[in-house]
Structure formats: C-alpha cells, structure tokens
Write an enzyme that holds these catalytic residues in place. Structure first.
Site, PDB file in Angstrom:
ATOM      1  N   ASP A  36       0.709  -1.149  -0.040  1.00  0.00           N
ATOM      2  CA  ASP A  36       0.106   0.027  -0.047  1.00  0.00           C
ATOM      3  C   ASP A  36       0.867   1.341  -0.188  1.00  0.00           C
ATOM      4  OD1 ASP A  36      -2.090   1.912   0.835  1.00  0.00           O
ATOM      5  OD2 ASP A  36      -3.276   0.099   1.077  1.00  0.00           O
ATOM      6  N   TYR A 144     -15.654   8.169 -11.697  1.00  0.00           N
ATOM      7  CA  TYR A 144     -15.259   6.630 -11.130  1.00  0.00           C
ATOM      8  C   TYR A 144     -15.691   5.679 -11.892  1.00  0.00           C
ATOM      9  CZ  TYR A 144     -15.491   3.100  -7.695  1.00  0.00           C
ATOM     10  OH  TYR A 144     -15.446   1.435  -7.070  1.00  0.00           O
TER      11      TYR A 144
HETATM   12  P1  NAD Z   1     -10.115   1.842   0.029  1.00  0.00           P
HETATM   13  O1  NAD Z   1     -10.064   3.146  -0.679  1.00  0.00           O
HETATM   14  O2  NAD Z   1     -10.488   1.474   1.249  1.00  0.00           O
HETATM   15  O3  NAD Z   1      -8.748   1.188  -0.279  1.00  0.00           O
HETATM   16  C1  NAD Z   1      -7.893   1.656  -1.228  1.00  0.00           C
HETATM   17  C2  NAD Z   1      -6.534   1.529  -0.903  1.00  0.00           C
HETATM   18  O4  NAD Z   1      -5.534   1.875  -2.058  1.00  0.00           O
HETATM   19  C3  NAD Z   1      -5.945   2.313   0.104  1.00  0.00           C
HETATM   20  O5  NAD Z   1      -5.485   1.657   1.295  1.00  0.00           O
HETATM   21  C4  NAD Z   1      -5.192   3.498  -0.399  1.00  0.00           C
HETATM   22  O6  NAD Z   1      -4.027   3.788   0.435  1.00  0.00           O
HETATM   23  C5  NAD Z   1      -4.404   2.443  -1.499  1.00  0.00           C
HETATM   24  N1  NAD Z   1      -3.877   3.135  -2.432  1.00  0.00           N
HETATM   25  C6  NAD Z   1      -4.089   4.514  -3.148  1.00  0.00           C
HETATM   26  N2  NAD Z   1      -3.476   4.952  -4.048  1.00  0.00           N
HETATM   27  C7  NAD Z   1      -2.318   3.924  -3.897  1.00  0.00           C
HETATM   28  C8  NAD Z   1      -1.137   3.912  -4.850  1.00  0.00           C
HETATM   29  N3  NAD Z   1      -0.916   4.950  -5.626  1.00  0.00           N
HETATM   30  N4  NAD Z   1      -0.580   2.789  -4.593  1.00  0.00           N
HETATM   31  C9  NAD Z   1      -0.442   1.974  -3.792  1.00  0.00           C
HETATM   32  N5  NAD Z   1      -1.739   2.006  -2.978  1.00  0.00           N
HETATM   33  C10 NAD Z   1      -2.598   2.906  -3.185  1.00  0.00           C
HETATM   34  O7  NAD Z   1     -11.006   0.930  -1.424  1.00  0.00           O
HETATM   35  P2  NAD Z   1     -11.907  -0.147  -1.324  1.00  0.00           P
HETATM   36  O8  NAD Z   1     -13.086   0.018  -0.775  1.00  0.00           O
HETATM   37  O9  NAD Z   1     -10.805  -1.130  -0.259  1.00  0.00           O
HETATM   38  O10 NAD Z   1     -11.814  -0.752  -2.827  1.00  0.00           O
HETATM   39  C11 NAD Z   1     -10.837  -1.402  -3.403  1.00  0.00           C
HETATM   40  C12 NAD Z   1     -11.252  -1.683  -4.834  1.00  0.00           C
HETATM   41  O11 NAD Z   1     -12.422  -2.214  -4.856  1.00  0.00           O
HETATM   42  C13 NAD Z   1     -11.233  -0.282  -5.598  1.00  0.00           C
HETATM   43  O12 NAD Z   1     -11.057  -0.579  -6.980  1.00  0.00           O
HETATM   44  C14 NAD Z   1     -12.741   0.061  -5.774  1.00  0.00           C
HETATM   45  O13 NAD Z   1     -12.967   0.877  -6.704  1.00  0.00           O
HETATM   46  C15 NAD Z   1     -13.241  -1.465  -5.687  1.00  0.00           C
HETATM   47  N6  NAD Z   1     -14.828  -1.181  -5.002  1.00  0.00           N
HETATM   48  C16 NAD Z   1     -15.166  -1.113  -3.961  1.00  0.00           C
HETATM   49  C17 NAD Z   1     -16.255  -1.066  -3.479  1.00  0.00           C
HETATM   50  C18 NAD Z   1     -16.789  -0.703  -2.079  1.00  0.00           C
HETATM   51  O14 NAD Z   1     -17.924  -0.706  -1.765  1.00  0.00           O
HETATM   52  N7  NAD Z   1     -15.631  -0.738  -1.088  1.00  0.00           N
HETATM   53  C19 NAD Z   1     -17.350  -1.352  -4.327  1.00  0.00           C
HETATM   54  C20 NAD Z   1     -17.031  -1.640  -5.804  1.00  0.00           C
HETATM   55  C21 NAD Z   1     -15.781  -1.506  -6.220  1.00  0.00           C
HETATM   56  N1  SER Z   2     -18.862   1.570  -2.808  1.00  0.00           N
HETATM   57  C1  SER Z   2     -18.487   2.101  -4.384  1.00  0.00           C
HETATM   58  C2  SER Z   2     -18.704   3.539  -4.209  1.00  0.00           C
HETATM   59  O1  SER Z   2     -19.635   4.007  -3.693  1.00  0.00           O
HETATM   60  C3  SER Z   2     -19.205   1.655  -5.413  1.00  0.00           C
HETATM   61  O2  SER Z   2     -18.160   1.319  -6.259  1.00  0.00           O
HETATM   62  O3  SER Z   2     -18.075   4.386  -4.683  1.00  0.00           O
END
Ligand code: NAD
Ligand code: SER
Length: 313
Positions: A36, A144
């Site tokens: 990370d 996004y």
């Molecule tokens: P999050 O924001 O909680 O975690 C993302 C992580 O990436 C963070 O810890 C951040 O520090 C790290 N990061 C940011 N920039 C970085 C870089 N340049 N290099 C290395 N690390 C970096 O996001 P999440 O909710 O865990 O989502 C993870 C993935 O799942 C994303 O692609 C998101 O679009 C996708 N997603 C999440 C959800 C949701 O509800 N959480 C829903 C749909 C899709």
């Molecule tokens: N949980 C995500 C958001 O609200 C969906 O990708 O951005």
C-alpha cells in the site's frame, strides 16, 4: 506444483485488509505480500509480509514483482466514487495508470492471474434500474464509473491480445466492520452502524428511498476467491461480472437496525452523493456469475445487521 505468490496492492483499504487475511489463510502467510501507499493497517501487523509501494511507479512495482517472485496480483488501489467527483483527474490517473502498470507487468512477467475490481458504478442513468443485466446500455456519468468501464475494456484487451488471465467483479456497495470505507457513495451503510452504536442516531447523506445494490464483506471476499480459484474455461466474461446479494434503502437499513436497537433513529440530509446514487441501478442481475462459476450470496440485510452490531458492539 508451482507455488503461487500473491501481491495485494491497496491492502490497507476496506477490501484489502480482509482479502489479504483471507488469502493468507488459503495460501499461507509468507505467500501473500500486502502492499500500500499508506502505512500498514494495524489489523495486518504480524500476519505476513508488507511492502510500501506506489502503483503509479511502474519501475518500483516491477522490481517488487521480480524480487518477491510474484505470480498473481490483486489490484485494489483506486479512488472511489465520492472522492473521485472532488478530484476527477486524480481519479482517472490512478484508476487507469495503476491498472495499465499492473497489466503490462503481468504480461511481461507472465503472471498466472490478475484480479481487478470494477463496480456497479459502470452503469448510468440510461441502464435498466431494476435487475440491471450483465450486458446492457452502459453510459456512466461519474468519473469513477467512466474509469471502471474503461478499465473493463483494458482487462478484456489484455486477456484477448496477450492471454493475461485477468478476472473481475462489478462489486456492489460493500459493508464491513474491520477497516474503514475509502470515500464511496455507499459508505453510509457502514457509517450508520457505527453511529447507531455510538449515538443511537444517524444523519444520512442519501434520501430515505434511495435503493442501491449492496453486499456484506464476507460474501464479497468469498466471491473474489471463488472467481480466482475457478477453472479458466469457466470464466466466459473477461470484462467484469455483475455480482449481487441484496438491495436496500436507508429507510430499510434503519428499520433493520431498529429491530435490534429500539432507540435508534435516522434523519436525512442529502448532499452531492445523492446524484451519484441516483445514476446507478437499484438492483443487479448476477445470473451469469451464478451460471459460470457458481456464485451464491449468503447474507441478507437482517443477517448482516446482526453480525455488524455484534462485531462493532
Ligand atoms: P479503499 O479506498 O478503502 O482502499 C484503497 C487502498 O489503495 C487504500 O489503502 C489506499 O491507501 C491505497 N492506494 C491508493 N493509492 C495508491 C497507490 N498509488 N499505490 C498503492 N496503494 C494506493 O478502497 P476499497 O473500498 O478497498 O476498494 C478497493 C477496490 O474495490 C477499488 O478498485 C474500488 O473501486 C473497488 N470497489 C469497492 C467497493 C466498495 O464498496 N468498497 C465497491 C465497488 C468496487
Ligand atoms: N462502493 C463504491 C462507491 O460507492 C461503489 O463502487 O464508490
């Protein structure tokens, strides 16, 4: 047999923490390297290797992949929907260049598999609102969603042109108690449980009747590992699979909490995130994932509420 060595990029985030812990259980702690940009999440401390890494720095990423003998990458680093609307160019740059760096290295180093999540955010106002199908009109209106839809095409392209075994899921909004959500529109459905326990009340940033597709984290982690473990010939969709578990509104999640905490109350003050939510479908048809690799969710709203309140209480 060749032993897999996995790199999880974005491991300190909402999904990353739980996915890293699950993968360490499956493959062994030493076989899963958490990475990370920010410091290691305390929940990962002592559970396996951690490296500080910026996915935008392709050279640094490439060195780590070679040095650690990585065979699979799970790329979770991204800017989510609400934060993305505040800084569209940052969201586009990270969400696109991060993915391209990973796909290029996967091709060059002949990695066995890549996981990259897409989102329900690929769908826009012209997509069907109820039971939105796998293939339909897709015209996202958030940066996004635009970046996720473009990313899906890149994944398909690298699979078709270079044979990179990249797999993807369009996650719904994810609800979890272990690590904080990172700036999404669906985050209200996490905040509400914290506030219900701390203050017995919650002021919601979406309107009471805003239905969105949602999923409890244990289902999302299981979906991810089941997709990645499935035989390659079962993965017919190489852009990204629709995935579904439940769909509810702020009023319905509030009622579910109230059944367990009778003093709980909710109020509503919609902000800029309402327009984002209104652009997405209310529910998703995931029959293709069910058919191809046997996906089936376990948690409904009340089962999730019970588990969230138990673990946060
Ligand atoms: P999050 O924001 O909680 O975690 C993302 C992580 O990436 C963070 O810890 C951040 O520090 C790290 N990061 C940011 N920039 C970085 C870089 N340049 N290099 C290395 N690390 C970096 O996001 P999440 O909710 O865990 O989502 C993870 C993935 O799942 C994303 O692609 C998101 O679009 C996708 N997603 C999440 C959800 C949701 O509800 N959480 C829903 C749909 C899709
Ligand atoms: N949980 C995500 C958001 O609200 C969906 O990708 O951005």
């Amino acid at each position: 047999m060749h032993k897999e060595k996995i790199l999880v990029i974005g491991a300190s985030g909402q999904i990353g923490v739980e996915l890293t812990l699950a993968l360490r259980k499956m493959y062994g702690a030493a076989q899963v390297v958490a990475a990370d940009l920010r410091e290691q999440n305390p929940l990962l401390a002592g559970t396996g290797p951690y490296v500080s890494l910026d996915v935008m720095n392709k050279e640094m990423l490439h060195v780590q992949v070679i040095r650690q003998n990585i065979t699979q990458i799970y790329l979770l680093a991204a800017i989510l929907s609400a934060t993305g609307e505040k800084n569209p160019s940052l969201a586009w740059n990270l969400n696109m260049q991060g993915l391209l760096n990973v796909l290029d290295i996967a091709r060059e180093e002949k990695l066995s598999k890549v996981f990259w999540p897409s989102s329900i955010a690929v769908f826009g106002p012209s997509s069907p609102r109820i039971n939105c199908p796998q293939q339909t009109i897709i015209e996202p209106t958030t940066i996004y969603g635009i970046s996720k839809y473009a990313g899906e095409f890149w994944c398909h392209y690298y699979w078709q042109r270079y044979g990179v075994d990249v797999r993807s899921i369009r996650y719904p909004g994810l609800i979890s108690y272990k690590s904080e959500p990172g700036g999404g529109t669906t985050d209200y459905a996490v905040e509400i449980y914290h506030e219900a326990l701390a203050k017995q009340s919650y002021n919601c940033f979406l309107k009471e009747d805003t239905y969105l597709p949602m999923m409890y984290m244990p289902d999302a982690i299981r979906a991810t590992t089941e997709l990645m473990e499935a035989a390659a010939e079962r993965i017919a969709i190489r852009n990204s699979y629709n995935l579904s578990a439940m769909s509810f509104s702020p009023a319905e999640i509030a009622a579910s909490i109230k059944r367990q905490l009778s003093a709980f109350s909710i109020s509503y003050r919609p902000d800029y995130r309402q327009a984002i939510a209104d652009s997405w479908p209310q529910s998703i048809d995931d029959s293709v994932a069910r058919r191809d690799w046997g996906w089936k969710p376990q948690y409904d709203l009340d089962a999730m509420t019970e588990d969230m309140l138990l673990n946060l209480g």
